[in-house]
Design a protein around this motif. Sequence first.
Motif, mmCIF file in Angstrom:
data_model
loop_
_atom_site.group_PDB
_atom_site.id
_atom_site.type_symbol
_atom_site.label_atom_id
_atom_site.label_comp_id
_atom_site.label_asym_id
_atom_site.label_seq_id
_atom_site.Cartn_x
_atom_site.Cartn_y
_atom_site.Cartn_z
ATOM 1 N N ALA A 85 0.872 -1.186 0.000
ATOM 2 C CA ALA A 85 0.000 0.000 0.000
ATOM 3 C C ALA A 85 0.904 1.230 0.000
ATOM 4 N N VAL A 86 0.671 2.152 -0.910
ATOM 5 C CA VAL A 86 1.489 3.369 -1.017
ATOM 6 C C VAL A 86 0.608 4.581 -0.717
ATOM 7 N N SER A 92 -0.643 14.112 3.216
ATOM 8 C CA SER A 92 -0.279 13.177 4.291
ATOM 9 C C SER A 92 1.188 13.320 4.700
ATOM 10 N N PRO A 93 1.476 13.245 6.005
ATOM 11 C CA PRO A 93 2.878 13.293 6.455
ATOM 12 C C PRO A 93 3.670 12.067 5.992
ATOM 13 N N THR A 94 2.962 11.014 5.588
ATOM 14 C CA THR A 94 3.661 9.821 5.079
ATOM 15 C C THR A 94 3.491 9.702 3.561
ATOM 16 N N PHE A 95 3.274 10.837 2.896
ATOM 17 C CA PHE A 95 3.138 10.847 1.418
ATOM 18 C C PHE A 95 4.352 10.159 0.789
ATOM 19 N N GLY A 96 4.053 9.213 -0.118
ATOM 20 C CA GLY A 96 5.135 8.525 -0.833
ATOM 21 C C GLY A 96 5.699 7.332 -0.093
ATOM 22 N N GLN A 97 5.294 7.136 1.164
ATOM 23 C CA GLN A 97 5.784 5.975 1.896
ATOM 24 C C GLN A 97 4.881 4.765 1.624
ATOM 25 N N HIS A 98 5.470 3.559 1.767
ATOM 26 C CA HIS A 98 4.657 2.358 1.529
ATOM 27 C C HIS A 98 4.713 1.436 2.732
ATOM 28 N N PHE A 99 3.727 0.557 2.776
ATOM 29 C CA PHE A 99 3.680 -0.487 3.795
ATOM 30 C C PHE A 99 3.571 -1.817 3.068
ATOM 31 N N ASP A 152 12.010 5.663 -6.652
ATOM 32 C CA ASP A 152 11.668 6.663 -5.622
ATOM 33 C C ASP A 152 10.824 6.056 -4.506
ATOM 34 N N LEU A 153 10.135 4.950 -4.821
ATOM 35 C CA LEU A 153 9.258 4.328 -3.815
ATOM 36 C C LEU A 153 10.011 3.292 -2.989
ATOM 37 N N GLY A 154 11.091 2.759 -3.562
ATOM 38 C CA GLY A 154 11.967 1.857 -2.784
ATOM 39 C C GLY A 154 11.289 0.590 -2.291
ATOM 40 N N ILE A 155 10.435 -0.002 -3.117
ATOM 41 C CA ILE A 155 9.706 -1.222 -2.727
ATOM 42 C C ILE A 155 10.535 -2.456 -3.086
#
Length: 184
Positions: A85-86, A92-99, A152-155
């Motif tokens: 999930a990105v 969002s403070p976690t814009f661009g971060q993924h789980f 850029d997403l580093g998945i």
Amino acid sequence: MQIEKTPLADCYIIKPQVHHDHRGYFFESFNALKFKELTGITTDFVQDNQSFSSYGVVRALHAQRAPYAQAKLVRVLQGEVLDIAVDARLDSPTFGQHFAIHLSAENQLQLFIPRGFLHGYITLSKTSVFFYKCDQFYHKQAECGVMYNDSDLGIDWKVPPADRILSEKDLVLPRFNEVYKKTL
Ligand SMILES: Cc1cn([C@H]2C[C@H](O)[C@@H](COP(=O)(O)OP(=O)(O)O[C@H]3O[C@H](C)C(=O)[C@H](O)[C@H]3O)O2)c(=O)[nH]c1=O
């Protein structure tokens, strides 16, 4: 049902309460009242989807643009996947971060992915059956997506690149920053 927060606001891991007996098992795969009690989120799912994939198939990273953005509750009925999930919510403070999370028929875990997220998964087992509830109907004209392996997403997609299988559509998706016009 147990709920676990993730580092991304409003994105939750759900662990159903499984009732085992001599016949097998039973669990409530979704309960709107319990979900709201635990997360404060009222859901109104209107469409269920199911997809079958072989090892290495990548279905990612997809979303529908507003006003047709979809929240999803995803789980695996057979096999194992790595689900991603990105957070694509510009404010969002976690814009661009993924789980990332392993979902499997064995661990019976689910992931709630709120509206404004990109979603995708890769099949880690020989085959997988993936099931998810959506709170907005399919609107083909609102579909959007970004390349699954955008550096850029580093998945970490786990499966060797040579073994990955994608649709023609997913092979030519744009980079995250092209779509969301904000530098990470
Ligand atoms: C998403 C969708 C697709 N379709 C039709 C359109 C195509 O003829 C066929 C396959 O669609 P697509 O290649 O977009 O399927 P996926 O690559 O699995 O797409 C999904 O991938 C990730 C995992 C997602 O989270 C999204 O829900 C969705 O984008 O099903 C429909 O009829 N209804 C639908 O809701």
